[in-house]
Scaffold this motif. Structure first.
Motif, PDB file in Angstrom:
ATOM      1  N   VAL A  67      21.924   0.668  13.398  1.00 50.27           N
ATOM      2  CA  VAL A  67      21.999   0.596  14.857  1.00 50.27           C
ATOM      3  C   VAL A  67      21.183  -0.609  15.298  1.00 50.27           C
ATOM      4  O   VAL A  67      20.068  -0.819  14.828  1.00 50.27           O
ATOM      5  CB  VAL A  67      21.509   1.911  15.516  1.00 50.27           C
ATOM      6  CG1 VAL A  67      20.107   2.278  15.056  1.00 50.27           C
ATOM      7  CG2 VAL A  67      21.550   1.802  17.027  1.00 50.27           C
ATOM      8  N   LEU A  68      21.780  -1.421  16.165  1.00 46.22           N
ATOM      9  CA  LEU A  68      21.150  -2.681  16.558  1.00 46.22           C
ATOM     10  C   LEU A  68      20.053  -2.479  17.587  1.00 46.22           C
ATOM     11  O   LEU A  68      18.940  -2.974  17.430  1.00 46.22           O
ATOM     12  CB  LEU A  68      22.211  -3.638  17.105  1.00 46.22           C
ATOM     13  CG  LEU A  68      21.729  -5.021  17.532  1.00 46.22           C
ATOM     14  CD1 LEU A  68      21.124  -5.773  16.358  1.00 46.22           C
ATOM     15  CD2 LEU A  68      22.886  -5.812  18.150  1.00 46.22           C
ATOM     16  N   PHE A  69      20.365  -1.755  18.671  1.00 45.03           N
ATOM     17  CA  PHE A  69      19.411  -1.516  19.755  1.00 45.03           C
ATOM     18  C   PHE A  69      19.118  -0.025  19.884  1.00 45.03           C
ATOM     19  O   PHE A  69      20.042   0.794  19.936  1.00 45.03           O
ATOM     20  CB  PHE A  69      19.965  -2.019  21.097  1.00 45.03           C
ATOM     21  CG  PHE A  69      20.239  -3.498  21.136  1.00 45.03           C
ATOM     22  CD1 PHE A  69      19.204  -4.421  21.036  1.00 45.03           C
ATOM     23  CD2 PHE A  69      21.541  -3.961  21.293  1.00 45.03           C
ATOM     24  CE1 PHE A  69      19.463  -5.782  21.075  1.00 45.03           C
ATOM     25  CE2 PHE A  69      21.804  -5.317  21.338  1.00 45.03           C
ATOM     26  CZ  PHE A  69      20.775  -6.232  21.225  1.00 45.03           C
ATOM     27  N   VAL A  70      17.846   0.324  19.958  1.00 50.29           N
ATOM     28  CA  VAL A  70      17.430   1.709  20.161  1.00 50.29           C
ATOM     29  C   VAL A  70      16.540   1.776  21.390  1.00 50.29           C
ATOM     30  O   VAL A  70      15.615   0.969  21.551  1.00 50.29           O
ATOM     31  CB  VAL A  70      16.676   2.258  18.929  1.00 50.29           C
ATOM     32  CG1 VAL A  70      15.955   3.553  19.266  1.00 50.29           C
ATOM     33  CG2 VAL A  70      17.636   2.495  17.780  1.00 50.29           C
ATOM     34  N   ASP A  71      16.820   2.736  22.247  1.00 50.10           N
ATOM     35  CA  ASP A  71      16.004   2.963  23.438  1.00 50.10           C
ATOM     36  C   ASP A  71      14.981   4.054  23.143  1.00 50.10           C
ATOM     37  O   ASP A  71      15.360   5.155  22.749  1.00 50.10           O
ATOM     38  CB  ASP A  71      16.900   3.411  24.603  1.00 50.10           C
ATOM     39  CG  ASP A  71      16.100   4.064  25.721  1.00 50.10           C
ATOM     40  OD1 ASP A  71      15.339   3.354  26.383  1.00 50.10           O
ATOM     41  OD2 ASP A  71      16.229   5.290  25.916  1.00 50.10           O
ATOM     42  N   GLU A  72      13.709   3.738  23.335  1.00 49.44           N
ATOM     43  CA  GLU A  72      12.681   4.768  23.167  1.00 49.44           C
ATOM     44  C   GLU A  72      11.400   4.389  23.911  1.00 49.44           C
ATOM     45  O   GLU A  72      11.193   3.236  24.284  1.00 49.44           O
ATOM     46  CB  GLU A  72      12.343   4.984  21.679  1.00 49.44           C
ATOM     47  CG  GLU A  72      12.976   6.240  21.083  1.00 49.44           C
ATOM     48  CD  GLU A  72      12.671   7.506  21.859  1.00 49.44           C
ATOM     49  OE1 GLU A  72      11.638   7.555  22.586  1.00 49.44           O
ATOM     50  OE2 GLU A  72      13.446   8.462  21.759  1.00 49.44           O
TER      51      GLU A  72
END
Length: 283
Positions: free
Chosen positions: A127-132
């Motif tokens: 996964v390229l972009f992760v929101d956290e």
């Protein structure tokens, strides 16, 4: 993944002001892959452009675009800022188009926090972009893959600056009405807040975030930008139950795009609540 797919350097995009939702979408689409070849995109083996809980997706993008679901008027009083707001509707449509039509968001999750699996996929470069939230950075310390921190993208090239959402999950100290010495409690809370502001927060920010959990100097630079552009939306915080979780969470999870109908169903309740709070505050 940036190197493997020949993508633009995200740090350079942020610095030169070209980090917008179209660039985000193009990069996220590039890495989409049905890796196991079963004809279905799932979390089990495939590669995705973006992962986040359904309730977090839209707020991150509307706030980074510079909009507020509940804004303030010239008297500094809150009002619902969605009905009749064409730009808010345009952002809504764009986010749905990128996430659902382009398929960059891992929709195999619904309204469940899949953080352990998300962290595993991120570490496996699936996964390229992760929101956290930054709290989770400490849980990525054992991830071998190089990763960086960047702000959410601007909406388009006409936007003048970045905006960074502050998520609603803050813990607030409160003094109960049964307290027999509120002045002492107040003094203690003031002292603790002062110590935290002057000593704990700098230590957390400069040492824990920038030195221990960040992987490169560019991420430290991005952190300064993110913290300098923080924004709180009352519809994502104080009135979270009415708007973010009460409306947008399920709408996004179910790919429901009828914003006009959705907000019409909540408008009366929200305006009544706003009026009640304003009356209380104004005495």
């Amino acid at each position: 993944m940036i190197d493997a797919y020949g993508l633009d350097n995200p740090y350079d995009l942020v610095r030169n002001g070209s980090w917008n939702i179209d660039k985000f979408a193009a990069m996220a689409q590039t890495v989409l892959s049905d890796a196991d070849g079963d004809g279905n995109m799932t979390r089990a083996a495939d590669s995705w452009g973006y992962m986040s809980e359904p309730k977090q997706v839209f707020p991150c993008f509307w706030i980074s675009a510079g909009e507020m679901s509940i804004a303030k008027d010239e008297r500094d009083l809150p009002y619902l800022n969605i009905t009749g707001n064409d730009r808010f509707f345009a952002i809504f449509d764009k986010v749905y188009s990128v996430m659902w039509d382009d398929g960059v968001w891992c929709c195999d999750q619904k309204n469940i926090d899949h953080w352990p699996e998300t962290a595993k996929m991120f570490g496996e470069s699936r996964v390229l972009f992760v929101d956290e939230i930054f709290y989770r950075l400490n849980e990525l310390r054992d991830v071998e893959a190089a990763f960086g921190i960047i702000p959410y993208p601007m909406f388009d090239d006409t936007q003048a600056e970045y905006y960074s959402r502050v998520e609603a999950g803050a813990r607030i100290g409160m003094v109960p009405i049964t307290n027999k010495h509120p002045e002492y409690a107040g003094a203690l809370l003031e002292a603790m807040s002062s110590f935290g502001y002057n000593h704990l927060i700098p230590e957390y920010y400069e040492v824990a975030l920038k030195r221990r959990t960040s992987r490169d100097s560019e991420s430290a630079e991005m952190l300064d930008l993110i913290f300098a552009t923080r924004r709180y939306d009352l519809g994502d915080t104080w009135w979270c139950n009415e708007l973010r979780d009460g409306l947008f969470k399920n709408m996004f999870a179910e790919n429901d795009r009828n914003l006009a109908s959705g907000i019409a169903g909540q408008e009366k309740i929200i305006n009544k609540t706003l009026t009640k709070v304003v009356d209380k505050l104004s005495g």
